[in-house]
Structure formats: structure tokens, C-alpha cells
Design a protein around this motif. Structure first.
Motif, PDB file in Angstrom:
ATOM      1  N   LEU A  44      49.447 -14.562 -32.150  1.00 36.18           N
ATOM      2  CA  LEU A  44      49.278 -15.227 -33.435  1.00 36.18           C
ATOM      3  C   LEU A  44      47.997 -16.059 -33.469  1.00 36.18           C
ATOM      4  O   LEU A  44      47.482 -16.379 -34.541  1.00 36.18           O
ATOM      5  CB  LEU A  44      50.484 -16.123 -33.726  1.00 36.18           C
ATOM      6  N   LEU A  45      47.502 -16.417 -32.296  1.00 34.40           N
ATOM      7  CA  LEU A  45      46.293 -17.239 -32.216  1.00 34.40           C
ATOM      8  C   LEU A  45      45.041 -16.423 -31.951  1.00 34.40           C
ATOM      9  O   LEU A  45      43.925 -16.907 -32.155  1.00 34.40           O
ATOM     10  CB  LEU A  45      46.443 -18.298 -31.111  1.00 34.40           C
ATOM     11  N   THR A  46      45.212 -15.196 -31.474  1.00 32.77           N
ATOM     12  CA  THR A  46      44.058 -14.396 -31.054  1.00 32.77           C
ATOM     13  C   THR A  46      43.729 -13.265 -32.018  1.00 32.77           C
ATOM     14  O   THR A  46      42.943 -12.375 -31.680  1.00 32.77           O
ATOM     15  CB  THR A  46      44.310 -13.817 -29.651  1.00 32.77           C
ATOM     16  N   GLY A  47      44.305 -13.304 -33.214  1.00 27.93           N
ATOM     17  CA  GLY A  47      44.054 -12.234 -34.184  1.00 27.93           C
ATOM     18  C   GLY A  47      42.597 -12.117 -34.593  1.00 27.93           C
ATOM     19  O   GLY A  47      42.112 -11.025 -34.914  1.00 27.93           O
ATOM     20  N   ASN A  48      41.870 -13.225 -34.578  1.00 24.60           N
ATOM     21  CA  ASN A  48      40.451 -13.215 -34.959  1.00 24.60           C
ATOM     22  C   ASN A  48      39.542 -13.477 -33.755  1.00 24.60           C
ATOM     23  O   ASN A  48      38.416 -13.955 -33.905  1.00 24.60           O
ATOM     24  CB  ASN A  48      40.184 -14.277 -36.031  1.00 24.60           C
ATOM     25  N   GLY A  49      40.056 -13.170 -32.572  1.00 24.68           N
ATOM     26  CA  GLY A  49      39.273 -13.365 -31.364  1.00 24.68           C
ATOM     27  C   GLY A  49      39.947 -14.347 -30.424  1.00 24.68           C
ATOM     28  O   GLY A  49      40.947 -14.993 -30.778  1.00 24.68           O
ATOM     29  N   ALA A  50      39.407 -14.454 -29.223  1.00 21.62           N
ATOM     30  CA  ALA A  50      39.982 -15.336 -28.205  1.00 21.62           C
ATOM     31  C   ALA A  50      39.899 -16.799 -28.633  1.00 21.62           C
ATOM     32  O   ALA A  50      38.977 -17.212 -29.344  1.00 21.62           O
ATOM     33  CB  ALA A  50      39.254 -15.140 -26.883  1.00 21.62           C
ATOM     34  N   VAL A  51      40.909 -17.547 -28.209  1.00 23.47           N
ATOM     35  CA  VAL A  51      40.904 -18.990 -28.455  1.00 23.47           C
ATOM     36  C   VAL A  51      39.824 -19.607 -27.563  1.00 23.47           C
ATOM     37  O   VAL A  51      39.822 -19.399 -26.351  1.00 23.47           O
ATOM     38  CB  VAL A  51      42.270 -19.621 -28.124  1.00 23.47           C
ATOM     39  N   ARG A  52      38.896 -20.316 -28.163  1.00 14.31           N
ATOM     40  CA  ARG A  52      37.883 -20.995 -27.356  1.00 14.31           C
ATOM     41  C   ARG A  52      38.171 -22.493 -27.307  1.00 14.31           C
ATOM     42  O   ARG A  52      39.004 -23.000 -28.065  1.00 14.31           O
ATOM     43  CB  ARG A  52      36.473 -20.724 -27.891  1.00 14.31           C
ATOM     44  N   GLY A  53      37.486 -23.176 -26.409  1.00 13.00           N
ATOM     45  CA  GLY A  53      37.781 -24.585 -26.205  1.00 13.00           C
ATOM     46  C   GLY A  53      36.575 -25.474 -26.433  1.00 13.00           C
ATOM     47  O   GLY A  53      35.428 -25.076 -26.222  1.00 13.00           O
ATOM     48  N   ILE A  54      36.873 -26.712 -26.870  1.00 15.00           N
ATOM     49  CA  ILE A  54      35.865 -27.763 -26.980  1.00 15.00           C
ATOM     50  C   ILE A  54      36.385 -28.971 -26.217  1.00 15.00           C
ATOM     51  O   ILE A  54      37.505 -29.439 -26.460  1.00 15.00           O
ATOM     52  CB  ILE A  54      35.586 -28.150 -28.444  1.00 15.00           C
ATOM     53  N   PHE A  55      35.582 -29.466 -25.304  1.00 16.59           N
ATOM     54  CA  PHE A  55      35.919 -30.651 -24.519  1.00 16.59           C
ATOM     55  C   PHE A  55      35.150 -31.818 -25.118  1.00 16.59           C
ATOM     56  O   PHE A  55      33.920 -31.877 -25.029  1.00 16.59           O
ATOM     57  CB  PHE A  55      35.550 -30.431 -23.051  1.00 16.59           C
ATOM     58  N   ALA A  56      35.875 -32.750 -25.761  1.00 19.03           N
ATOM     59  CA  ALA A  56      35.250 -33.855 -26.489  1.00 19.03           C
ATOM     60  C   ALA A  56      35.532 -35.176 -25.792  1.00 19.03           C
ATOM     61  O   ALA A  56      36.670 -35.450 -25.417  1.00 19.03           O
ATOM     62  CB  ALA A  56      35.759 -33.890 -27.927  1.00 19.03           C
ATOM     63  N   ALA A  57      34.506 -35.995 -25.653  1.00 21.60           N
ATOM     64  CA  ALA A  57      34.665 -37.300 -25.003  1.00 21.60           C
ATOM     65  C   ALA A  57      33.505 -38.197 -25.396  1.00 21.60           C
ATOM     66  O   ALA A  57      32.456 -37.737 -25.850  1.00 21.60           O
ATOM     67  CB  ALA A  57      34.725 -37.143 -23.487  1.00 21.60           C
ATOM     68  N   GLN A  58      33.715 -39.507 -25.216  1.00 18.58           N
ATOM     69  CA  GLN A  58      32.635 -40.456 -25.465  1.00 18.58           C
ATOM     70  C   GLN A  58      31.561 -40.351 -24.389  1.00 18.58           C
ATOM     71  O   GLN A  58      30.397 -40.667 -24.632  1.00 18.58           O
ATOM     72  CB  GLN A  58      33.187 -41.885 -25.505  1.00 18.58           C
ATOM     73  N   GLU A  59      31.977 -39.929 -23.217  1.00 16.10           N
ATOM     74  CA  GLU A  59      31.044 -39.741 -22.103  1.00 16.10           C
ATOM     75  C   GLU A  59      31.554 -38.596 -21.255  1.00 16.10           C
ATOM     76  O   GLU A  59      32.748 -38.543 -20.932  1.00 16.10           O
ATOM     77  CB  GLU A  59      30.965 -41.022 -21.272  1.00 16.10           C
ATOM     78  N   ILE A  60      30.689 -37.656 -20.923  1.00 13.79           N
ATOM     79  CA  ILE A  60      31.084 -36.501 -20.116  1.00 13.79           C
ATOM     80  C   ILE A  60      30.262 -36.509 -18.830  1.00 13.79           C
ATOM     81  O   ILE A  60      29.034 -36.513 -18.860  1.00 13.79           O
ATOM     82  CB  ILE A  60      30.881 -35.177 -20.879  1.00 13.79           C
ATOM     83  N   LYS A  61      30.948 -36.516 -17.707  1.00 13.28           N
ATOM     84  CA  LYS A  61      30.265 -36.546 -16.417  1.00 13.28           C
ATOM     85  C   LYS A  61      29.542 -35.223 -16.175  1.00 13.28           C
ATOM     86  O   LYS A  61      30.017 -34.162 -16.592  1.00 13.28           O
ATOM     87  CB  LYS A  61      31.270 -36.817 -15.303  1.00 13.28           C
ATOM     88  N   PRO A  62      28.396 -35.274 -15.500  1.00 13.79           N
ATOM     89  CA  PRO A  62      27.611 -34.056 -15.276  1.00 13.79           C
ATOM     90  C   PRO A  62      28.399 -32.922 -14.613  1.00 13.79           C
ATOM     91  O   PRO A  62      28.271 -31.762 -14.996  1.00 13.79           O
ATOM     92  CB  PRO A  62      26.467 -34.542 -14.370  1.00 13.79           C
ATOM     93  N   GLN A  63      29.240 -33.281 -13.621  1.00 14.63           N
ATOM     94  CA  GLN A  63      30.020 -32.246 -12.936  1.00 14.63           C
ATOM     95  C   GLN A  63      30.991 -31.574 -13.888  1.00 14.63           C
ATOM     96  O   GLN A  63      31.222 -30.357 -13.822  1.00 14.63           O
ATOM     97  CB  GLN A  63      30.777 -32.843 -11.747  1.00 14.63           C
ATOM     98  N   ALA A  64      31.576 -32.372 -14.804  1.00 16.90           N
ATOM     99  CA  ALA A  64      32.517 -31.822 -15.768  1.00 16.90           C
ATOM    100  C   ALA A  64      31.794 -30.894 -16.750  1.00 16.90           C
ATOM    101  O   ALA A  64      32.320 -29.843 -17.138  1.00 16.90           O
ATOM    102  CB  ALA A  64      33.213 -32.946 -16.520  1.00 16.90           C
ATOM    103  N   ARG A  65      30.594 -31.278 -17.150  1.00 16.46           N
ATOM    104  CA  ARG A  65      29.823 -30.444 -18.078  1.00 16.46           C
ATOM    105  C   ARG A  65      29.466 -29.101 -17.439  1.00 16.46           C
ATOM    106  O   ARG A  65      29.548 -28.052 -18.084  1.00 16.46           O
ATOM    107  CB  ARG A  65      28.562 -31.188 -18.509  1.00 16.46           C
ATOM    108  N   VAL A  66      29.061 -29.132 -16.168  1.00 12.27           N
ATOM    109  CA  VAL A  66      28.725 -27.892 -15.461  1.00 12.27           C
ATOM    110  C   VAL A  66      29.939 -26.977 -15.389  1.00 12.27           C
ATOM    111  O   VAL A  66      29.847 -25.767 -15.652  1.00 12.27           O
ATOM    112  CB  VAL A  66      28.195 -28.207 -14.044  1.00 12.27           C
ATOM    113  N   LEU A  67      31.101 -27.547 -15.034  1.00 15.10           N
ATOM    114  CA  LEU A  67      32.321 -26.743 -14.921  1.00 15.10           C
ATOM    115  C   LEU A  67      32.728 -26.174 -16.275  1.00 15.10           C
ATOM    116  O   LEU A  67      33.109 -24.998 -16.380  1.00 15.10           O
ATOM    117  CB  LEU A  67      33.453 -27.595 -14.343  1.00 15.10           C
TER     118      LEU A  67
END
Length: 232
Positions: A182-205
């Protein structure tokens, strides 16, 4: 809580020894039994303190001076700690019933970020619209489930400070969500990681796993819906 302003000398004996010479200080005795010695500097940190459980005994020395003895329980790690407070002069002594504290309510925590981003999802990506907050999965709710301009589902995980654990959490959500037709009818579910500050290691991953990162300006986001600047 009892507050005493007094000229006093403080001696601590336990795992180490410490001495505070005679000076004017604030003695704070809390309802939980803790005793703290503060000066007029040093920010919030006391000069010395005794954490509960401990006992406070007020008495007199052989010379007739007022002396407080604060004793903590002996443990398997060592003998009891002792704080001796020799009081030369009391300048103030008062007691206050503070009642039950409701706890610290932080501004800008994840709940508030989630509420603001739910109202303005397009600030994360152009054309993004909200489907539901707290979208359920078998391992817990995704903060926001959205839809992009092409109709594809987008899962948003929100943190105050984004680290690797947050990326791992969103990765697990995406794995489950992409099993739902029901969620993938128009393509794969993609993700957004939102934060006030994102650590460099987390961004790379996140980038390695195809997850977009969005740094949120909380103050700017609050200003979007500032009632003082509305026309109506």
C-alpha cells in the motif's frame, strides 16, 4: 528546603579530604536529604556537597561553636563520608515548602519539532505533504509519513541531534515500510533524517543508505507560523 547563609568552615573526609576555610557561604538542605555548600561564584556547581541518603546532626563543639555533621552511609566501597560544617555566624536561616516539581519542559525538543514539521513538511523537501504523524510499524512509530510530488511515500525521522543511532532507527523503519504494497505503489518508500544538528558520521551513513538529511532551523521554523505577522 532550608537555606542558611553563614560564615562557616567546611571539612570533608572520605575517599579523599577537602578543606574550605572560614568564609560566608550558602548552605542548602533539600527535602531529599542532600546538603550543598555554595559560594557566590562558580556558577551552579556547589563547592562541596553530600548526596542522599545521609543524615544531618546539629550540635556544638567543645568550645561551644555550632557544628553540623553530615554523614553518609558506609558501603562496600569504603567507610562513611563525613562533612563537618563549623558555623561562626548565621546571617540568614529560612525554610520553604517548594512542593512537587513538574519537571523541566524544554523548548525545541523532538515533540515540538515534529509538530512544526507536520504543519510545514515542504520545508524538508519541495512538494512534500503530510499523510500522518506517528505512522505505526511493528517496531514503533515513524515520526512523519509524507508523500512527495510524485505520490511516493516518504518516512521522516526527527531528532534534536542526529547521530548514527537515529539513522539506524530510520533504516529499520524503511525496511519494514517497503514490505507494505500500500506504501510502495508509486515507488519505494524513501527516508529523510531531520535534525537541528546532524553529526558527520551520521550524514555519511545516511547518504550511503540513500537517506536524505535535512538540518532544521527551529527558530526559523517557528517564525513561519508567527501569529504576530499574520494578515488575518
Amino acid at each position: 528546603m532550608r537555606l542558611v547563609v553563614a560564615r562557616c568552615q567546611v571539612d570533608y573526609a572520605g575517599r579523599l579530604t577537602a578543606h574550605l576555610p572560614m568564609a560566608t557561604r550558602v548552605l542548602m538542605i533539600k527535602a531529599d536529604g542532600s546538603v550543598l555548600v555554595h559560594s557566590d561564584g562558580g556558577s551552579y556547581k556547589p563547592l562541596n556537597w553530600m548526596s542522599p541518603p545521609c543524615t544531618l546532626r546539629e550540635g556544638l563543639t567543645d568550645d561551644g561553636a555550632v557544628e553540623w555533621t553530615v554523614t553518609a552511609k558506609a558501603t562496600s566501597k569504603g567507610p562513611a563520608d563525613t562533612l563537618r560544617i563549623l558555623i561562626e555566624e548565621v546571617l540568614h536561616d529560612s525554610a520553604h515548602e517548594l512542593g512537587i516539581d513538574p519537571g523541566l519542559q524544554k523548548d525545541g525538543v523532538e515533540k515540538h519539532l515534529q509538530e512544526l514539521l507536520a504543519e510545514h513538511p515542504a520545508t524538508l523537501a519541495e512538494g512534500l505533504t503530510l499523510v500522518r504523524r506517528e505512522f505505526p510499524t511493528a517496531i514503533g512509530p515513524v515520526d512523519l509519513m509524507c508523500r512527495d510530488g510524485a505520490g511516493a511515500s516518504v518516512a521522516v525521522e526527527i531528532k534534536r541531534r542526529g547521530d548514527i543511532d537515529g539513522v539506524e532507527q530510520l533504516t529499520r523503519y524503511l525496511e519494514l515500510l517497503n514490505r507494505d504494497p500500500l506504501l510502495t505503489g508509486n515507488g519505494a518508500v524513501r527516508g529523510i533524517f531531520a535534525a537541528q544538528e546532524i553529526k558527520p558520521q551520521a550524514r555519511v551513513l545516511a547518504t550511503d543508505r540513500g537517506i536524505a538529511c535535512a538540518v532544521v532551523d527551529y527558530d526559523a521554523l517557528r517564525g513561519i507560523d508567527d501569529s504576530e505577522h499574520r494578515l488575518f
